[in-house]
Design an enzyme around this catalytic site. Structure first.
Site, PDB file in Angstrom:
ATOM      1  N   ASP A 144       0.813  -1.227   0.000  1.00 42.41           N
ATOM      2  CA  ASP A 144       0.000   0.000   0.000  1.00 42.41           C
ATOM      3  C   ASP A 144       0.844   1.274   0.000  1.00 42.41           C
ATOM      4  O   ASP A 144       0.346   2.343  -0.366  1.00 42.41           O
ATOM      5  CB  ASP A 144      -0.910   0.038   1.244  1.00 42.41           C
ATOM      6  CG  ASP A 144      -1.791  -1.184   1.355  1.00 42.41           C
ATOM      7  OD1 ASP A 144      -2.007  -1.852   0.332  1.00 42.41           O
ATOM      8  OD2 ASP A 144      -2.276  -1.476   2.472  1.00 42.41           O
ATOM      9  N   ARG A 292      -0.220  -9.097  -4.388  1.00 46.53           N
ATOM     10  CA  ARG A 292       0.655  -9.404  -3.255  1.00 46.53           C
ATOM     11  C   ARG A 292       1.527 -10.626  -3.490  1.00 46.53           C
ATOM     12  O   ARG A 292       2.514 -10.825  -2.783  1.00 46.53           O
ATOM     13  CB  ARG A 292      -0.210  -9.660  -2.008  1.00 46.53           C
ATOM     14  CG  ARG A 292      -0.868  -8.439  -1.454  1.00 46.53           C
ATOM     15  CD  ARG A 292      -0.713  -8.315   0.042  1.00 46.53           C
ATOM     16  NE  ARG A 292      -0.988  -9.494   0.787  1.00 46.53           N
ATOM     17  CZ  ARG A 292      -2.047  -9.649   1.603  1.00 46.53           C
ATOM     18  NH1 ARG A 292      -2.933  -8.679   1.728  1.00 46.53           N
ATOM     19  NH2 ARG A 292      -2.198 -10.745   2.294  1.00 46.53           N
TER      20      ARG A 292
END
Ligand code: F6P
Length: 365
Positions: A144, A292
């Protein structure tokens, strides 16, 4: 590397959601540690392993060949906060404080320091454990990129790469079918992945939490592109984006996590509204955990390796309560509390946003 004779045994754990580059950090810590006479104990499944007493020794062989491997060889958990620890009691989840168990294991393992690799949740825990006497060193990770006090977290570049590649692929199918394609990306309450991924992949519209959008402006952009002969559009929307007249879209709640809110669903909403209001055929792709998983980019491999080496160096010099951080092109260290003082969000007029606008990308304003 300056070694203090008092630092002989280092613990290491990976906390929170995984991301590409964690193994590169573990390698970057373990190899120099062993070369300088320190032993490294890998704690399994993040803070959960610290509380439950699960760990294994890390030797050179354990960290050979893991530089390019995604995930974490140690396992991770985002439900192991020692101060907010979920236990099952009478068939129900109860949240309890198990920080004393964490301290007990740290002492039983004879650790001189603990290197914790994680995002804001992990750094909050580091600060509290530090106040209870543990010697903590932090390493900032998260796709993020929302951690204050470091210019970048590792994992972000790899996630942006996935978004850019997805947009490239969706570009060809969107243009062939004259469709609008909405791509929902991660990032929680920050728009870094959508902004950087959208810029890299040439999105036509980027929607981020920091710039609440107007539905009308989104429709206008799509219709204007059509008038200029471009019969398709790509919309890159951050999971935390919200319309001016609405709220963030929440997929679910998980009380076992410190922040129980699970985001997701804005992509579907944006696609539905666009189709209803422009009558243009619209599809949605949710990239989810693809962002991810997998191998870190070369940039992330280098950053993670540097972070690992600088973290073990900090521990060896007994600089506790610090987090390694990227400042410009240098690795520095900052107080852990500086990293969690606030969330690093996209400034609505930052250089990347201005650049995106200059090349015709709409933010739905
Ligand atoms: O913080 C990283 C992140 O991938 C966020 O972008 C996302 O909202 C969240 O984790 C997803 O968490 P989980 O893997 O628990 O679904």
């Amino acid at each position: 590397m300056v070694i203090s004779s008092k630092v002989k045994r280092i613990g290491i754990l990976t906390g929170g959601g995984d991301c590409p580059g964690l193994n590169a950090v573990i390698r970057g810590v373990t190899k120099p540690a062993q070369d300088n006479g320190m032993s490294v104990l890998g704690i399994i499944d993040g803070f959960e392993g610290l509380v439950e007493g699960r760990a294994r020794e890390l030797k050179d062989d354990d960290v050979s060949g893991i530089l390019a491997r995604g995930g974490t060889i140690l396992g991770s958990s985002n439900k192991g906060d020692p101060y907010h620890y979920p236990i099952l009691k009478d068939g129900k989840i109860e949240i309890v404080d198990r920080s004393q168990a964490a301290i007990k294991n740290y002492n039983a393992w004879n650790l001189d320091a603990l290197i914790a690799i994680g995002g804001d949740g992990t750094m909050h825990i580091c600060k509290k454990l530090g106040a209870m006497g543990m010697n903590m060193v932090g390493v900032p990770k998260t796709i993020d990129n929302d951690l204050e006090a470091t210019d970048l977290t590792f994992g972000h570049d790899s996630a942006v790469y996935v978004v850019a590649e997805a947009l490239d692929r969706l570009h060809t199918t969107a243009s062939s079918h004259h469709r609008v394609i909405v791509v929902e990306v991660m990032g929680r309450y920050a728009g870094w992945i959508a902004l950087n991924g959208g810029l890299a992949g040439g999105a036509d519209i980027i929607l981020i939490p920091e710039i609440p959008f107007s539905w009308e402006k989104v429709y206008d952009k799509i219709l204007k592109r059509e008038l200029s002969g471009k019969k398709f559009s790509l919309v890159c929307v951050a999971e935390g984006a919200k319309p001016l007249d609405g709220e963030i879209v929440v997929k679910g709640q998980d009380i076992k996590r410190h922040d129980p809110v699970q985001l997701g669903g804005i992509g579907e909403l944006v696609a539905r509204k666009i189709e209803e209001n422009t009558q243009r055929e619209t599809r949605v792709t949710v990239l989810g955990h693809l962002q991810r998983g997998g191998s870190p980019t070369p940039f992330d491999r280098i950053l993670s390796t540097k972070f690992g080496y600088f973290a073990i160096d900090l521990a060896a010099r007994r600089k506790f309560g610090r987090m390694v951080a990227l400042k410009g092109d240098q690795i520095k260290n900052v107080k852990i509390e500086d990293a969690i003082s606030k969330q690093k969000l996209v400034q609505p007029n930052n250089q990347a946003v201005r650049t995106a606008k200059a090349v015709g990308i709409s933010f739905g304003e």
